[in-house]
Enzyme design. Structure first.
Site, PDB file in Angstrom:
ATOM      1  CB  SER A 161      16.365  24.308 -60.713  1.00 60.78           C
ATOM      2  OG  SER A 161      14.966  24.255 -60.470  1.00 60.78           O
ATOM      3  CE1 TYR A 182      16.254  29.712 -60.811  1.00 62.39           C
ATOM      4  CE2 TYR A 182      14.576  28.099 -61.371  1.00 62.39           C
ATOM      5  CZ  TYR A 182      15.583  28.536 -60.538  1.00 62.39           C
ATOM      6  OH  TYR A 182      15.928  27.790 -59.427  1.00 62.39           O
TER       7      TYR A 182
HETATM    8  N1  LIG Z   1      14.612  27.400 -53.019  1.00 64.91           N
HETATM    9  C1  LIG Z   1      14.279  26.510 -53.927  1.00 64.91           C
HETATM   10  O1  LIG Z   1      13.232  25.884 -53.819  1.00 64.91           O
HETATM   11  C2  LIG Z   1      15.165  26.224 -55.099  1.00 64.91           C
HETATM   12  C3  LIG Z   1      14.787  25.219 -55.989  1.00 64.91           C
HETATM   13  C4  LIG Z   1      15.616  24.922 -57.053  1.00 64.91           C
HETATM   14  C5  LIG Z   1      16.814  25.578 -57.204  1.00 64.91           C
HETATM   15  N2  LIG Z   1      17.176  26.551 -56.330  1.00 64.91           N
HETATM   16  C6  LIG Z   1      18.475  27.199 -56.528  1.00 64.91           C
HETATM   17  O2  LIG Z   1      19.157  27.275 -55.288  1.00 64.91           O
HETATM   18  C7  LIG Z   1      20.017  28.411 -55.300  1.00 64.91           C
HETATM   19  C8  LIG Z   1      19.719  29.246 -54.053  1.00 64.91           C
HETATM   20  O3  LIG Z   1      18.378  29.681 -54.116  1.00 64.91           O
HETATM   21  P1  LIG Z   1      17.541  30.147 -52.848  1.00 64.91           P
HETATM   22  O4  LIG Z   1      16.169  29.652 -53.056  1.00 64.91           O
HETATM   23  O5  LIG Z   1      18.266  29.800 -51.610  1.00 64.91           O
HETATM   24  O6  LIG Z   1      17.538  31.728 -53.132  1.00 64.91           O
HETATM   25  P2  LIG Z   1      17.641  32.981 -52.163  1.00 64.91           P
HETATM   26  O7  LIG Z   1      16.992  32.722 -50.865  1.00 64.91           O
HETATM   27  O8  LIG Z   1      17.180  34.129 -52.982  1.00 64.91           O
HETATM   28  O9  LIG Z   1      19.215  33.117 -51.881  1.00 64.91           O
HETATM   29  C9  LIG Z   1      20.083  33.544 -52.895  1.00 64.91           C
HETATM   30  C10 LIG Z   1      21.455  33.803 -52.306  1.00 64.91           C
HETATM   31  O10 LIG Z   1      22.303  34.290 -53.356  1.00 64.91           O
HETATM   32  C11 LIG Z   1      22.766  35.610 -53.018  1.00 64.91           C
HETATM   33  N3  LIG Z   1      22.817  36.412 -54.249  1.00 64.91           N
HETATM   34  C12 LIG Z   1      21.776  36.838 -55.003  1.00 64.91           C
HETATM   35  N4  LIG Z   1      22.215  37.569 -56.026  1.00 64.91           N
HETATM   36  C13 LIG Z   1      23.576  37.621 -55.919  1.00 64.91           C
HETATM   37  C14 LIG Z   1      24.597  38.247 -56.680  1.00 64.91           C
HETATM   38  N5  LIG Z   1      24.345  38.989 -57.762  1.00 64.91           N
HETATM   39  N6  LIG Z   1      25.882  38.087 -56.265  1.00 64.91           N
HETATM   40  C15 LIG Z   1      26.164  37.360 -55.160  1.00 64.91           C
HETATM   41  N7  LIG Z   1      25.243  36.739 -54.411  1.00 64.91           N
HETATM   42  C16 LIG Z   1      23.953  36.885 -54.791  1.00 64.91           C
HETATM   43  C17 LIG Z   1      21.746  36.142 -52.007  1.00 64.91           C
HETATM   44  O11 LIG Z   1      22.279  37.153 -51.159  1.00 64.91           O
HETATM   45  P3  LIG Z   1      22.142  38.745 -51.543  1.00 64.91           P
HETATM   46  O12 LIG Z   1      20.783  38.972 -52.061  1.00 64.91           O
HETATM   47  O13 LIG Z   1      22.427  39.445 -50.238  1.00 64.91           O
HETATM   48  O14 LIG Z   1      23.223  38.987 -52.543  1.00 64.91           O
HETATM   49  C18 LIG Z   1      21.457  34.872 -51.226  1.00 64.91           C
HETATM   50  O15 LIG Z   1      22.501  34.606 -50.310  1.00 64.91           O
HETATM   51  C19 LIG Z   1      19.734  29.164 -56.598  1.00 64.91           C
HETATM   52  O16 LIG Z   1      20.700  28.804 -57.557  1.00 64.91           O
HETATM   53  C20 LIG Z   1      18.373  28.638 -57.009  1.00 64.91           C
HETATM   54  O17 LIG Z   1      18.155  28.723 -58.394  1.00 64.91           O
HETATM   55  C21 LIG Z   1      16.374  26.904 -55.291  1.00 64.91           C
END
Ligand SMILES: NC(=O)c1ccc[n+]([C@@H]2O[C@H](COP(=O)([O-])OP(=O)(O)OC[C@H]3O[C@@H](n4cnc5c(N)ncnc54)[C@H](OP(=O)(O)O)[C@@H]3O)[C@@H](O)[C@H]2O)c1
Length: 264
Positions: free
Chosen positions: A152, A166
């Site tokens: 991130s 985080y």
């Molecule tokens: N969106 C952004 O702007 C952003 C920016 C920087 C970095 N990121 C990074 O991108 C990655 C994805 O983030 P996102 O924004 O797409 O988040 P999200 O919408 O919350 O998606 C998270 C995914 O991970 C799964 N997950 C959560 N807890 C889990 C667990 N204990 N075991 C297995 N799977 C799990 C969730 O499914 P379930 O809940 O069904 O398990 C979902 O498929 C993360 O590493 C985040 O830190 C995101």
């Protein structure tokens, strides 16, 4: 056909890709990109019904199989490994994407929330990568296997908003990426990280609801990320064109990491 042609340099057809947390948000953006381009895609998440729903939808375009597993526990990680290895004997691309955030000030942060964030964002990434090394190892010098970690921009700067553990976990993800690259690339695996800026997802819903316009205006490109931005970088890092890129952290944020920012 010349090796410089785009269809060869950027092809991912037939590659076997495992994306943790591939059922929504950033993981799903990448999964769609791989499925649309002929890769054999495995996605995972904790929620069986969503796993089924998403894999059914993506299977209409190409190959997608979902594996339900909670990666925050050792049992969950082993269940994912067992189910994946029952289907495939090799892995071309591992995308360590599943992650969690926890908004709290330092004074308010609980140990439970600390463990929740660290266990998924860092521990699961380390041990899943470790345990998949045997199936990732690849002797093809011109097209090694790939580990792509999702970090991130909050791991590149000190974010103004209160999400301290985080941010610390993402600094560690970036360093883990470099350490893995330095230590295991000899086995035929490159390791890189993508550091996204804001993209629409469940994780960012609260922040975007409160301050999307402000976030867009703060960005040098005046917008948040879109699915093609994320699919594009993941496809590139998985293609032959990126075979010699190793140990880097690539911000995909329109240049936001160059500025200081605080949205909520
Ligand atoms: N969106 C952004 O702007 C952003 C920016 C920087 C970095 N990121 C990074 O991108 C990655 C994805 O983030 P996102 O924004 O797409 O988040 P999200 O919408 O919350 O998606 C998270 C995914 O991970 C799964 N997950 C959560 N807890 C889990 C667990 N204990 N075991 C297995 N799977 C799990 C969730 O499914 P379930 O809940 O069904 O398990 C979902 O498929 C993360 O590493 C985040 O830190 C995101």
């Amino acid at each position: 056909m010349s090796q410089f042609e785009i269809n060869i340099l950027f092809d991912v057809k037939g590659k076997i890709v495992l994306i943790t947390g591939g059922t929504r948000g950033i993981g799903l953006m990448m999964a769609r990109g791989f499925v649309a381009n002929g890769a054999k895609v495995y996605i995972s998440s904790r929620t069986a019904s969503v796993c089924q729903e998403v894999s059914r939808e993506l299977s209409e375009i190409g190959f997608c199989k979902a594996i339900q597993a909670d990666l925050s526990s050792k049992e969950g990680r082993l269940a994912l490994l067992d189910q994946f290895r029952a289907c495939e004997s090799r892995l071309d691309v591992l995308i360590n994407n599943a992650g969690a955030a926890w908004g709290a000030t330092i004074q308010e942060h609980s140990e439970e929330a600390y463990d929740k964030v660290m266990d998924l964002n860092l521990k699961a990434m380390f041990f899943l990568s470790r345990d998949l090394i045997p199936v990732l190892s690849n002797n093809t010098v011109g097209d090694p296997s790939r580990i792509i970690n999702i970090g991130s921009i909050d791991g590149m700067v000190v974010p103004g908003h209160d999400n301290p553990i985080y941010s610390i976990s993402k600094v560690a993800v970036h360093q883990l990426t470099k350490i893995l690259a330095a230590k295991i690339s000899g086995l035929g695996i490159t390791v890189n990280a993508i550091a996204p800026g804001p993209f629409e997802s469940k994780m960012t819903a609260f922040m975007l609801t409160k301050a999307q316009r402000e976030i867009e205006l703060a960005n040098p490109l005046k917008r948040i990320g879109i699915p093609e931005d994320m699919a594009g970088i993941a496809l590139f890092l998985s293609s032959k064109a990126a075979s010699y890129i190793n140990g880097v952290v690539i911000p995909v944020d329109g240049g936001l990491h160059l500025k200081s920012y605080q949205f909520i």
